[in-house]
Design a protein around this motif. Structure first.
Motif, PDB file in Angstrom:
ATOM      1  N   THR A 101      45.850  43.595  45.471  1.00  0.00           N
ATOM      2  CA  THR A 101      44.852  42.809  45.780  1.00  0.00           C
ATOM      3  C   THR A 101      45.082  41.253  45.796  1.00  0.00           C
ATOM      4  O   THR A 101      45.398  40.819  44.838  1.00  0.00           O
ATOM      5  CB  THR A 101      43.473  43.195  44.947  1.00  0.00           C
ATOM      6  OG1 THR A 101      43.266  44.572  44.915  1.00  0.00           O
ATOM      7  CG2 THR A 101      42.225  42.398  45.295  1.00  0.00           C
TER       8      THR A 101
ATOM      9  N   CYS B 137      38.152  42.478  46.820  1.00  0.00           N
ATOM     10  CA  CYS B 137      37.812  43.791  46.380  1.00  0.00           C
ATOM     11  C   CYS B 137      36.318  43.823  45.677  1.00  0.00           C
ATOM     12  O   CYS B 137      36.181  42.835  44.950  1.00  0.00           O
ATOM     13  CB  CYS B 137      38.864  44.829  45.821  1.00  0.00           C
ATOM     14  SG  CYS B 137      39.111  44.180  44.048  1.00  0.00           S
TER      15      CYS B 137
ATOM     16  N   GLU C  83      40.365  47.026  49.339  1.00  0.00           N
ATOM     17  CA  GLU C  83      41.314  46.085  48.956  1.00  0.00           C
ATOM     18  C   GLU C  83      42.167  45.518  49.887  1.00  0.00           C
ATOM     19  O   GLU C  83      42.794  46.197  50.606  1.00  0.00           O
ATOM     20  CB  GLU C  83      42.343  46.838  47.828  1.00  0.00           C
ATOM     21  CG  GLU C  83      41.688  47.320  46.496  1.00  0.00           C
ATOM     22  CD  GLU C  83      42.864  47.660  45.332  1.00  0.00           C
ATOM     23  OE1 GLU C  83      43.625  47.004  45.311  1.00  0.00           O
ATOM     24  OE2 GLU C  83      42.973  49.135  45.034  1.00  0.00           O
TER      25      GLU C  83
END
Length: 333
Positions: free
Chosen positions: A263, A286, A138
């Protein structure tokens, strides 16, 4: 000003790094670790800035700075709290599950307490005992605070931001559903996080730092192919001052607290879910987000999570096209 910690004991050895990330110099002995400097920021900051200026003029003893020799700037921290400031990402998660998102998510930040007793260095391998756990990267932006009083208002929270950096908040996706079902939050699903080689004072970011957000492309390569090119300043529903204010609602935050953005996630130009970089989109920060988009489109995810030997690279270029915070480069081991 750019600060880093060379690997040395548990808390590293603080160095001031040149703007081009080529050279580093040691601060006075009073501040041998970044945590010590943050605890005494009022006195330490001007001294560290003096070292940075001397380094820029080749007027202080210095040595080559090697990112491979760097620990995370804070090798451990008293607190690591990660938010979910990009509500677009949260909305996709729930849409892929066929669940409506409560309207309050657009007004009240999500945040969880991460493990902070030991972080991975920016070039350290990601340890993975079992590939069935669903290992994911992430790419996020983080800030480090000074002391933040209980119940801090927005302006106080903004003024507390000392440093800005990047992180790879490693997540074991397949462990999380069972953990959340217990109603007690993450633990096993969130192993050690890695941070960028250097953290940077907001004033040194120029136009990239405004409105308590980092603006510009957060770049992610996965197995040497472009994977994410999201703009960290766009679609950030809650800026860092808002996240800090939220975290300090019922507790004071100690100097050296790290607050994550969650994220980084952008909508597509038409307002829909993002598209892969290979298809002209900004991609994803991600794997889970790509899997969510695939699920929404076709009913099931197609992309696999990370396995042993996979590589991820995360960085953010300055105006000259050079990594501003250095580069996180990790392989799954």
């Amino acid at each position: 000003m750019k600060l880093a910690s060379l690997k040395h004991g548990r808390d590293g050895r603080l160095v001031v790094v040149s703007d081009d990330l080529v050279w580093c110099a040691a601060p006075p002995p009073a501040w041998q670790t970044l945590q010590a400097a943050l605890d005494d920021w009022h006195h330490a900051e001007p001294i560290l800035r003096g070292v940075a200026e001397s380094l820029a003029h080749d007027a202080v003893p210095h040595s080559r700075f090697h990112e491979r020799a760097a620990a995370s700037p804070l090798p451990r921290a008293f607190q690591w709290a990660d938010g979910s400031a990009y509500v677009n990402h949260v909305e996709l998660v729930r849409k892929a599950r066929g669940v409506e998102m409560p309207p309050s998510f657009w007004e009240d930040p999500l945040i969880y307490q991460g493990g902070s007793d030991g972080f991975l260095g920016p070039r350290d391998a990601i340890p993975l005992a079992d590939t069935s756990w669903g290992c994911d990267f992430e790419a996020e932006v983080v800030v480090v605070t000074g002391d933040v009083p209980l119940g801090a208002d927005y302006a106080t929270a903004a003024a507390s931001i000392r440093l800005v950096g990047l992180c790879n908040d490693v997540t074991l996706r397949n462990l999380i559903p069972a953990e959340l079902a217990k109603g007690f939050g993450f633990f096993h699903g969130k192993p050690a996080t890695a941070f960028s080689p250097v953290f940077v004072t907001p004033d040194a970011l120029g136009a990239a730092w405004r409105d308590n957000k980092l603006h510009g492309q957060l770049k992610v390569d996965f197995n040497d192919a472009p994977y994410g090119r999201a703009d960290a300043g766009e679609d950030m529903t809650f800026d860092f001052a808002r996240l800090i204010q939220h975290a300090a609602k019922t507790r004071a935050l100690g100097a050296g607290t790290i607050i994550g953005s969650g994220t980084v996630s952008n909508r597509d130009s038409d307002g829909g879910p993002g598209r892969p970089v290979a298809e002209g989109g900004r991609g994803y920060s991600c794997i889970a987000e790509q899997r969510m988009v695939e699920t929404i489109a076709s009913g099931a995810p197609k992309s696999a999570f990370m396995t042993h030997g996979d590589r991820v690279r995360i960085w953010f270029d300055d105006a000259g096209g050079h990594p501003l915070f250095g580069t996180i480069e990790q392989v799954v081991a």
